[in-house]
Design an enzyme around this catalytic site. Structure first.
Site, mmCIF file in Angstrom:
data_model
loop_
_atom_site.group_PDB
_atom_site.id
_atom_site.type_symbol
_atom_site.label_atom_id
_atom_site.label_comp_id
_atom_site.label_asym_id
_atom_site.label_seq_id
_atom_site.Cartn_x
_atom_site.Cartn_y
_atom_site.Cartn_z
ATOM 1 N N ARG A 57 0.837 14.414 13.390
ATOM 2 C CA ARG A 57 1.206 14.179 12.184
ATOM 3 C C ARG A 57 1.411 15.560 11.252
ATOM 4 O O ARG A 57 0.389 15.688 10.416
ATOM 5 C CB ARG A 57 0.264 13.218 11.364
ATOM 6 C CG ARG A 57 0.228 11.831 12.158
ATOM 7 C CD ARG A 57 -0.353 10.768 11.279
ATOM 8 N NE ARG A 57 0.385 10.291 10.413
ATOM 9 C CZ ARG A 57 0.059 9.505 9.714
ATOM 10 N NH1 ARG A 57 -1.168 8.869 9.667
ATOM 11 N NH2 ARG A 57 0.836 8.903 8.455
ATOM 12 N N CYS A 113 -4.877 12.806 13.241
ATOM 13 C CA CYS A 113 -5.559 11.642 12.930
ATOM 14 C C CYS A 113 -5.278 10.935 14.410
ATOM 15 O O CYS A 113 -4.560 11.393 15.247
ATOM 16 C CB CYS A 113 -4.919 10.903 11.599
ATOM 17 S SG CYS A 113 -3.478 9.989 12.012
ATOM 18 N N ASP A 159 4.540 0.710 11.881
ATOM 19 C CA ASP A 159 3.386 -0.020 11.563
ATOM 20 C C ASP A 159 3.271 -1.452 12.083
ATOM 21 O O ASP A 159 2.121 -2.101 11.695
ATOM 22 C CB ASP A 159 3.351 -0.019 10.241
ATOM 23 C CG ASP A 159 3.191 1.586 9.586
ATOM 24 O OD1 ASP A 159 2.867 2.250 10.557
ATOM 25 O OD2 ASP A 159 3.461 1.628 8.274
ATOM 26 N N LYS A 190 0.792 -1.225 0.026
ATOM 27 C CA LYS A 190 0.028 -0.169 -0.002
ATOM 28 C C LYS A 190 0.839 1.283 0.084
ATOM 29 O O LYS A 190 0.601 2.207 -0.933
ATOM 30 C CB LYS A 190 -0.962 0.022 1.325
ATOM 31 C CG LYS A 190 -1.460 1.452 1.512
ATOM 32 C CD LYS A 190 -2.314 1.395 2.767
ATOM 33 C CE LYS A 190 -1.716 1.363 4.270
ATOM 34 N NZ LYS A 190 -1.388 2.753 4.443
ATOM 35 N N ASN A 191 1.828 1.179 0.809
ATOM 36 C CA ASN A 191 2.552 2.669 0.983
ATOM 37 C C ASN A 191 3.758 2.679 0.001
ATOM 38 O O ASN A 191 3.999 3.816 -0.122
ATOM 39 C CB ASN A 191 3.231 2.524 2.366
ATOM 40 C CG ASN A 191 2.264 2.825 3.491
ATOM 41 O OD1 ASN A 191 1.335 3.028 3.160
ATOM 42 N ND2 ASN A 191 2.634 2.589 4.906
ATOM 43 N N ARG A 233 -8.736 -0.410 4.525
ATOM 44 C CA ARG A 233 -7.905 0.628 4.147
ATOM 45 C C ARG A 233 -6.647 -0.072 3.995
ATOM 46 O O ARG A 233 -5.681 0.716 2.854
ATOM 47 C CB ARG A 233 -7.752 1.881 5.038
ATOM 48 C CG ARG A 233 -9.013 2.463 5.470
ATOM 49 C CD ARG A 233 -8.701 3.832 6.173
ATOM 50 N NE ARG A 233 -7.359 4.466 5.640
ATOM 51 C CZ ARG A 233 -6.910 5.390 6.260
ATOM 52 N NH1 ARG A 233 -7.146 5.892 7.417
ATOM 53 N NH2 ARG A 233 -5.893 6.169 5.495
ATOM 54 N N ILE A 292 8.392 7.086 16.852
ATOM 55 C CA ILE A 292 7.810 7.729 15.703
ATOM 56 C C ILE A 292 6.500 8.420 15.974
ATOM 57 O O ILE A 292 6.382 9.718 15.809
ATOM 58 C CB ILE A 292 7.416 6.782 14.603
ATOM 59 C CG1 ILE A 292 8.481 5.887 14.176
ATOM 60 C CG2 ILE A 292 7.121 7.477 13.263
ATOM 61 C CD1 ILE A 292 9.955 6.489 13.700
HETATM 62 N N1 EPU Z 1 6.988 14.379 10.765
HETATM 63 C C1 EPU Z 1 7.026 15.930 11.089
HETATM 64 N N2 EPU Z 1 6.909 16.672 10.025
HETATM 65 C C2 EPU Z 1 6.486 16.439 8.946
HETATM 66 C C3 EPU Z 1 6.099 14.924 8.569
HETATM 67 C C4 EPU Z 1 6.377 14.232 9.477
HETATM 68 O O1 EPU Z 1 7.663 16.172 12.270
HETATM 69 O O2 EPU Z 1 6.529 17.136 8.140
HETATM 70 C C5 EPU Z 1 7.047 13.351 12.025
HETATM 71 C C6 EPU Z 1 5.736 12.623 12.070
HETATM 72 O O3 EPU Z 1 4.821 13.273 13.021
HETATM 73 C C7 EPU Z 1 6.324 11.500 12.580
HETATM 74 C C8 EPU Z 1 7.764 11.132 11.883
HETATM 75 O O4 EPU Z 1 8.029 12.445 11.556
HETATM 76 O O5 EPU Z 1 6.611 11.584 14.286
HETATM 77 C C9 EPU Z 1 7.684 10.207 10.746
HETATM 78 O O6 EPU Z 1 6.539 10.503 10.018
HETATM 79 P P1 EPU Z 1 6.421 10.099 8.568
HETATM 80 O O7 EPU Z 1 6.379 11.500 7.719
HETATM 81 O O8 EPU Z 1 7.569 9.337 8.162
HETATM 82 O O9 EPU Z 1 5.131 9.508 8.367
HETATM 83 P P2 EPU Z 1 4.259 9.546 6.878
HETATM 84 O O10 EPU Z 1 5.156 9.651 5.682
HETATM 85 O O11 EPU Z 1 3.041 10.316 7.121
HETATM 86 C C10 EPU Z 1 4.123 6.832 6.464
HETATM 87 C C11 EPU Z 1 3.256 5.646 6.272
HETATM 88 C C12 EPU Z 1 2.719 5.453 7.667
HETATM 89 C C13 EPU Z 1 3.879 5.152 8.491
HETATM 90 C C14 EPU Z 1 5.048 6.406 8.752
HETATM 91 C C15 EPU Z 1 6.202 6.019 9.465
HETATM 92 C C16 EPU Z 1 2.346 6.004 4.075
HETATM 93 C C17 EPU Z 1 1.209 6.198 3.296
HETATM 94 N N3 EPU Z 1 2.271 6.148 5.357
HETATM 95 O O12 EPU Z 1 3.374 8.091 6.922
HETATM 96 O O13 EPU Z 1 2.098 4.198 7.449
HETATM 97 O O14 EPU Z 1 3.341 4.840 10.017
HETATM 98 O O15 EPU Z 1 5.243 6.674 7.138
HETATM 99 O O16 EPU Z 1 6.662 4.679 8.862
HETATM 100 O O17 EPU Z 1 3.561 5.603 3.566
HETATM 101 C C18 EPU Z 1 0.272 2.871 7.890
HETATM 102 O O18 EPU Z 1 0.419 2.119 6.843
HETATM 103 O O19 EPU Z 1 -0.757 2.429 8.679
HETATM 104 C C19 EPU Z 1 0.759 4.098 8.076
HETATM 105 C C20 EPU Z 1 0.232 4.983 9.210
#
Ligand code: EPU
Length: 419
Positions: free
Chosen positions: A120, A115, A306, A21-22, A398, A328
């Site tokens: 996030r 969320c 995850d 998915k990701n 999802r 995280i």
């Molecule tokens: N963060 C910031 N600022 C930002 C973006 C992120 O501080 O602008 C922080 C977040 O709050 C968190 C950390 O950085 O503490 C890492 O978050 P990340 O941005 O890596 O998460 P994401 O890219 O929004 C993806 C996956 C998530 C998974 C996370 C961490 C997708 C679609 N989603 O989210 O997947 O938990 O990386 O590995 O790729 C899931 O599949 O259930 C899911 C939530």
């Protein structure tokens, strides 16, 4: 809305893992970088994928999705607005920002908001795109970005919790069409980012260093269509490893890349599972009483957030005390209260959870709160005495394709009913 009804089960057999998915979601967003046709195979039939299809259609793509194959063509390339009604159902929608900006010079994408797993923020996405020269303003809940031509830059993309997967994806997708060289330092190293980079390269992008914290991009003036197959879902595979451990079942997990699961296999082995892999099959043979372990979630190649909830179920059954540290998403513990209602003994304090093992779990009516917490409740239901009813399972749909059918093949007593 549907619910799952689960009875204690012992499982056996082989399970085929679907496409990631990701990996699929940002790769789908990347098709906005071209008007030529793209064909992406191995895409799982999930609610989130359907949401991304709707978003791309709003943005002028014509999409056919059949048997895991997406054929994406362009019909009208003028729209650059991604509405709140779609973004609020899936945060990953925000990763259309980078490609829209790079290709259409303008993007208006709803901010996703908080969320259930935490605040996030998207500050790193915005910081990275601004450094490439975009003018970004926030108006009425939307992020509005504009740039005539983005310019390559050396960007540090680390945040307080380390690297960001989707911020790396957004900046990478914008940088491939920027003028000159971009260096993304503290880039996310997740296999899903490497897969995105491979897809972009197939479209004609010039990228080096994907899979490492330093990605180098040499901008090109245009990209073409591509034919691509996404990687297998390491989180689905890891969920089945947790199910195997929790239910003391010998399982064969096929189609996943064991090298995307090294930290998970390491933890499972410490818990006493015998794990071997050969010819894209992972053989999991857990021991009767699992060892307690300490788990800390970290960006890849660390233990994935995850899989934290699913492995916590195993720790409830282990022969002693375990500590889980969530680095995280410090608030990603919605499953704790529900597991405690099933007889677990977990104490949470900030980003820590102390799990007292040797617990017998008992069936109960429980509520699915987010995708991975819901998968944990399914694992708990399979090992609990009596009947477990999991309400609001749309979260599972999802991110897990036909989870109940896959479990039934292994012998699980699970059925879906209307709530
Ligand atoms: N963060 C910031 N600022 C930002 C973006 C992120 O501080 O602008 C922080 C977040 O709050 C968190 C950390 O950085 O503490 C890492 O978050 P990340 O941005 O890596 O998460 P994401 O890219 O929004 C993806 C996956 C998530 C998974 C996370 C961490 C997708 C679609 N989603 O989210 O997947 O938990 O990386 O590995 O790729 C899931 O599949 O259930 C899911 C939530």
């Amino acid at each position: 809305m549907d619910k799952f009804i689960i009875q204690k089960s012992s499982l056996k057999g082989e399970i085929k893992i679907g496409g990631s998915k990701n990996a699929s979601l940002p790769i789908m967003a990347a098709t906005l970088l071209t008007d030529e046709e793209c064909r992406i195979s191995g895409v799982p039939g999930l609610v989130d994928v359907r949401t991304m299809i709707k978003i791309l259609e709003v943005l002028g793509k014509d999409i056919d999705f059949d048997k895991g194959v997406l054929t994406i063509k362009s019909k009208n390339k003028r729209n650059y607005v991604t509405p709140y009604r779609l973004v609020r159902t899936m945060r990953a929608s925000f990763c259309v920002l980078g490609p829209l900006l790079a290709r259409r010079k303008k993007a208006k994408v709803s901010l996703p908001g908080g969320c259930v797993i935490g605040v996030r923020p998207v500050n790193l996405h915005i910081k990275g795109l601004k450094e490439l020269g975009a003018k970004i303003t926030i108006q009425e809940g939307y992020c509005i970005a504009e740039a005539k031509r983005l310019r390559g830059k050396h960007i540090f993309l680390g945040g307080p919790f380390g690297s960001s997967v989707l911020a790396t994806a957004n900046v990478l997708m914008a940088a491939v069409l920027a003028k000159g060289e971009t260096i993304i330092e503290y880039a996310a190293c997740e296999p899903e980012i490497s897969d995105l980079a491979l897809f972009l390269k197939r479209m004609g992008a010039r990228i080096e260093g994907e899979g490492t914290p330093l990605i180098r991009v040499k901008g090109v003036s245009s990209l073409g269509g591509a034919d691509f197959k996404v990687i297998a879902d390491r989180i689905e595979a890891g969920t089945f490893i947790a199910v195997s451990l929790a239910t003391h079942s010998n399982l064969i997990i096929s189609g996943a890349n064991p090298f995307h699961l090294t930290s998970v296999i390491e933890v499972a082995r410490k818990m006493g599972a015998n794990i071997e892999y050969k010819d894209s099959k992972i053989y999991v043979r857990p021991k009767r009483v699992l060892n307690p372990v300490n788990i800390t979630t970290l960006p890849y190649p660390g233990f994935p957030t995850d899989l934290q909830a699913q492995f916590m179920v195993c720790l409830c059954l282990a022969g002693g005390l375990s500590l889980v540290t969530e680095k995280i998403y410090p608030d990603r513990f919605m499953h704790v209260a529900e597991l405690n209602r099933m007889g677990a003994h977990i104490q949470r304090s900030g980003p820590y959870a102390i799990i007292e093992g040797r617990r017998k779990l008992f069936g109960a009516e429980v509520m699915a709160s987010d995708l991975r917490a819901s998968a944990a409740l399914v694992a708990a239901g399979l090992v609990a005495e009596g009947k477990t009813e999991i309400l609001r399972i749309y979260h599972i749909d999802r991110g897990y394709e036909r989870l109940e059918d896959k479990l039934k093949v292994l012998g699980a007593k699970i059925k879906r009913e209307e709530q």
